[in-house]
Scaffold this active site. Structure first.
Site, PDB file in Angstrom:
ATOM      1  N   ASN A 111      65.377  -9.620  50.971  1.00 46.87           N
ATOM      2  CA  ASN A 111      66.845  -9.667  50.868  1.00 46.87           C
ATOM      3  C   ASN A 111      67.504  -8.459  51.521  1.00 46.87           C
ATOM      4  O   ASN A 111      68.633  -8.547  51.990  1.00 46.87           O
ATOM      5  CB  ASN A 111      67.236  -9.741  49.386  1.00 46.87           C
ATOM      6  CG  ASN A 111      68.731  -9.787  49.194  1.00 46.87           C
ATOM      7  OD1 ASN A 111      69.370 -10.775  49.538  1.00 46.87           O
ATOM      8  ND2 ASN A 111      69.309  -8.698  48.701  1.00 46.87           N
ATOM      9  N   ASP A 209      60.936 -11.263  46.057  1.00 46.04           N
ATOM     10  CA  ASP A 209      61.947 -10.519  45.305  1.00 46.04           C
ATOM     11  C   ASP A 209      63.348 -11.120  45.439  1.00 46.04           C
ATOM     12  O   ASP A 209      63.743 -11.571  46.517  1.00 46.04           O
ATOM     13  CB  ASP A 209      61.965  -9.081  45.856  1.00 46.04           C
ATOM     14  CG  ASP A 209      62.885  -8.158  45.095  1.00 46.04           C
ATOM     15  OD1 ASP A 209      62.658  -7.982  43.892  1.00 46.04           O
ATOM     16  OD2 ASP A 209      63.845  -7.631  45.694  1.00 46.04           O
ATOM     17  N   GLU A 253      60.986 -14.630  42.172  1.00 45.74           N
ATOM     18  CA  GLU A 253      61.832 -14.067  41.113  1.00 45.74           C
ATOM     19  C   GLU A 253      63.175 -14.799  41.198  1.00 45.74           C
ATOM     20  O   GLU A 253      64.048 -14.442  41.977  1.00 45.74           O
ATOM     21  CB  GLU A 253      62.035 -12.561  41.344  1.00 45.74           C
ATOM     22  CG  GLU A 253      62.767 -11.909  40.200  1.00 45.74           C
ATOM     23  CD  GLU A 253      63.485 -10.610  40.581  1.00 45.74           C
ATOM     24  OE1 GLU A 253      63.778  -9.834  39.663  1.00 45.74           O
ATOM     25  OE2 GLU A 253      63.767 -10.379  41.769  1.00 45.74           O
ATOM     26  N   HIS A 320      58.895  -5.027  34.999  1.00 44.09           N
ATOM     27  CA  HIS A 320      59.264  -3.644  35.302  1.00 44.09           C
ATOM     28  C   HIS A 320      60.765  -3.393  35.228  1.00 44.09           C
ATOM     29  O   HIS A 320      61.198  -2.264  35.328  1.00 44.09           O
ATOM     30  CB  HIS A 320      58.757  -3.305  36.708  1.00 44.09           C
ATOM     31  CG  HIS A 320      59.351  -4.203  37.749  1.00 44.09           C
ATOM     32  ND1 HIS A 320      58.958  -5.525  37.896  1.00 44.09           N
ATOM     33  CD2 HIS A 320      60.328  -4.006  38.655  1.00 44.09           C
ATOM     34  CE1 HIS A 320      59.670  -6.076  38.862  1.00 44.09           C
ATOM     35  NE2 HIS A 320      60.511  -5.189  39.339  1.00 44.09           N
ATOM     36  N   ASP A 321      61.565  -4.448  35.111  1.00 46.74           N
ATOM     37  CA  ASP A 321      63.019  -4.276  35.043  1.00 46.74           C
ATOM     38  C   ASP A 321      63.474  -4.203  33.593  1.00 46.74           C
ATOM     39  O   ASP A 321      62.655  -4.236  32.676  1.00 46.74           O
ATOM     40  CB  ASP A 321      63.704  -5.445  35.754  1.00 46.74           C
ATOM     41  CG  ASP A 321      63.557  -5.340  37.270  1.00 46.74           C
ATOM     42  OD1 ASP A 321      63.589  -4.204  37.795  1.00 46.74           O
ATOM     43  OD2 ASP A 321      63.395  -6.386  37.927  1.00 46.74           O
TER      44      ASP A 321
HETATM   45  C1  NOJ Z   1      64.375  -7.135  41.843  1.00 49.14           C
HETATM   46  C2  NOJ Z   1      63.364  -6.140  41.396  1.00 49.14           C
HETATM   47  O1  NOJ Z   1      62.630  -6.669  40.313  1.00 49.14           O
HETATM   48  C3  NOJ Z   1      64.121  -4.882  40.998  1.00 49.14           C
HETATM   49  O2  NOJ Z   1      63.265  -3.943  40.422  1.00 49.14           O
HETATM   50  C4  NOJ Z   1      64.814  -4.341  42.208  1.00 49.14           C
HETATM   51  O3  NOJ Z   1      65.628  -3.227  41.844  1.00 49.14           O
HETATM   52  C5  NOJ Z   1      65.711  -5.386  42.845  1.00 49.14           C
HETATM   53  N1  NOJ Z   1      65.056  -6.647  43.006  1.00 49.14           N
HETATM   54  C6  NOJ Z   1      66.172  -4.924  44.215  1.00 49.14           C
HETATM   55  O4  NOJ Z   1      65.100  -5.037  45.091  1.00 49.14           O
END
Ligand code: NOJ
Length: 560
Positions: A111, A209, A253, A320-321
């Site tokens: 992206n 992603d 994702e 991880h987020d």
């Molecule tokens: C999704 C990822 O999981 C996240 O950690 C990231 O900050 C954003 N995409 C931007 O790449």
């Protein structure tokens, strides 16, 4: 789900019955003592992962990066960040993993890039630069987009004015991450080249992603006048992938409503993503845990769209987020906050939590095990985030999402065995206090048959003997206790029934193991004992208790 599975399917659709493990190389193991995890460290831990039993390793971004978004801001699609090691070492890691029966997938960030990527450096130079159209520019003042920003603590618009040309560039994430112009065929070609490059080096697929933003990007094509069709893009990448290898997989994702997720699987044609994370199921699981009521999870699973037999959901409890709760209603989200993260410092962006599972569940070993057993029993492919197997906690003092990105805790020794560097040089500090390495570490737990690690290992090994959960037809079996979830997954005459008590109090349920009196019996896969004969089996569960039952013809000892 699918019926009529043939051995020819099971031999190459490996993601349907995988166990995925996600890690960030920089926080996994440091082999050279500079405080940063590296590929040399990961190479030494491949046997650990094999011992745990995982079958697919997902590597978070390892590309050269200024590291302002934990590597999701890359400056070169074709390299390895020098802090982590070399391309040669990466190939060795992939090769070693393959040797141990583990497939490896890479995070693929299409992206956006870092603003320091040479393409963007060139693009911002002038409106006529050869790379100008690699990104999305507009010459007119953008409208208010403050509602669309992903990180409201840092950004207030998805457009940033660039002094050099006086125009604005699109950035769905941080302003240092300009969005690529995916309607530009040159950019798409380059992405295919990137995919081809990593496949050639041995990767078995990609975690793709930020897919919802490709759609967003389409809506914001700026002054280019060009249009992005994210589905067309997915189909293009997928057919390229199929041509090059045939066996590689894309795990997206895609945190979107079910209908849009179905479209990203490619609907009936199944020609886009093979896998997607089940964000809705994950959020419903937390609501169910908070309420001690299986209802929300049952609803989420029943509402899941039917996907092609070659496709699969990836189930998870943590990544991880921030633990996003964005698909719950405001009231439901408040319930989960109240149960699992009541303090403001435990929450993030008003939509998620900064905590890991064990702290949210008050460290209760019964409840933690039940939650993992539940996740592993859901139809789909279970996905673990490093450290979950030992019950690592978080560092709430770390900035934002970094709270759950602390170094892996290998031993009770210095820096939890992650690195020999002085603590002040570590990439991130090790979790302090009650969940620190002296209490939570791999070495101690590997030697303890009653540890969470030993439990997760067993869970993985049992899960791997239950292809029904990856392939089978799923149903909820009715019984009167709202806090209990009884599921049955069956394929080709073989079935697994799992029973989970989400409540703290003991409960007894009648499970219809052999409702038609067809001479079936059930074996408890955890206790390795026969539990029944007859149409209905009475199962007594402790508070947060659970059972995994394999249904087989009575007396058929050939089926474990
Ligand atoms: C999704 C990822 O999981 C996240 O950690 C990231 O900050 C954003 N995409 C931007 O790449």
């Amino acid at each position: 789900m699918c019926d009529g599975v043939r051995i020819t399917d099971t031999s190459d659709l490996w993601w349907k019955s995988a166990v995925i493990y996600c890690l960030d190389i920089e926080t996994f193991h440091d082999s050279d003592g500079d405080g940063i995890g590296d590929l040399g460290g990961l190479a030494r831990r491949i046997d650990y992962l094999a011992e745990l039993g995982i079958t697919c390793l997902w590597l978070m971004p390892f590309y050269p990066t200024p590291d302002r978004d934990d590597g999701y801001d890359l400056t070169d699609f074709y390299g390895v960040d020098p802090r982590l090691g070399t391309l040669g070492q990466l190939v060795e890691v992939i090769r070693t993993a393959h040797d141990r029966g583990i497939n490896v997938i890479a995070d693929l960030v299409i992206n956006h890039t870092s603003d320091r990527h040479p393409w963007f450096q060139a693009s911002r130079r002038s409106t006529s630069n050869r790379y100008r159209e690699h990104y999305v520019w507009r010459s007119t003042e953008p409208p208010d987009t403050s509602e669309l920003v992903v990180f409201p603590d840092r950004e207030d618009s998805i457009w940033e004015r660039d002094e050099r040309t006086g125009e604005w560039y699109l950035h769905n994430f941080y302003k240092h991450q300009p969005d690529l112009n995916l309607s530009n065929p040159e950019v798409v070609d380059e992405i295919l080249r990137v995919v081809g490059f990593w496949l050639e080096l041995g990767f078995d697929g990609f975690r793709v992603d930020g897919i919802p933003f490709l759609e967003q990007n389409a809506k914001n094509a700026g002054d280019t006048g060009l249009e992005v069709d994210p589905h067309e893009l997915m189909r293009t990448i997928r057919s390229f992938l199929n041509r090059r290898t045939g066996w590689s997989m894309m795990l997206g994702e895609v945190n979107l409503p079910h209908e849009q997720q179905l479209a990203f699987f490619g609907g009936d044609a199944a020609d886009e993503l093979q896998m997607q994370f089940d964000f809705i199921g994950m959020q419903a699981t937390y609501l169910a845990l908070a309420r001690e009521d299986a209802g929300p999870l049952v609803t989420a699973l029943q509402e899941r769209p039917t996907i092609d037999a070659t496709c699969q959901w990836a189930t998870f409890l943590r990544n991880h987020d921030e633990l996003t709760l964005d698909k719950l209603t405001d009231g439901e989200r408040e319930e989960v906050f109240a149960a699992f993260g009541p303090e403001p410092e435990m929450q993030l962006y008003g939509r998620g939590l900064k905590r890991r599972l064990p702290t949210m569940l008050g460290g209760d070993p019964r409840r933690i095990r039940m939650a993992y057993s539940l996740m592993f029993s859901l139809p789909g492919t279970p996905t673990l985030y490093y450290g979950e197997e030992i019950g690592m906690g978080e560092d709430l003092e770390a900035d934002g999402r970094m709270a759950v990105r602390t170094p892996m805790q290998w031993s009770a020794g210095r820096n939890g065995g992650f690195s020999s560097a002085i603590p002040s040089r570590l990439v991130q500090r090790v979790v302090p206090d009650g969940y620190g390495p002296e209490h939570v570490n791999v070495v101690d737990q590997m030697h303890d048959p009653d540890s969470l690690w030993s439990f997760i290992r067993k869970l993985i090994s049992i899960r791997r003997t239950c292809p029904e959960l990856g392939w089978g037809t799923w149903t909820v079996l009715d019984q009167p206790e709202p806090r209990v979830l009884v599921q049955r997954c069956s394929v080709e005459g073989s079935a697994v029934i799992t029973v989970h008590n989400l409540g703290a109090d003991p409960v007894t349920v009648d499970v219809p193991v052999d409702p038609d009196d067809a001479g079936l019996e059930a074996v408890d896969l955890m206790a390795e004992e026969l539990v029944t004969g007859g149409p209905t089996t009475r199962i007594a569960l402790e508070g947060y208790g659970f059972r995994w039952l394999r249904v087989r013809p009575a007396g058929d000892l050939a089926i474990p």
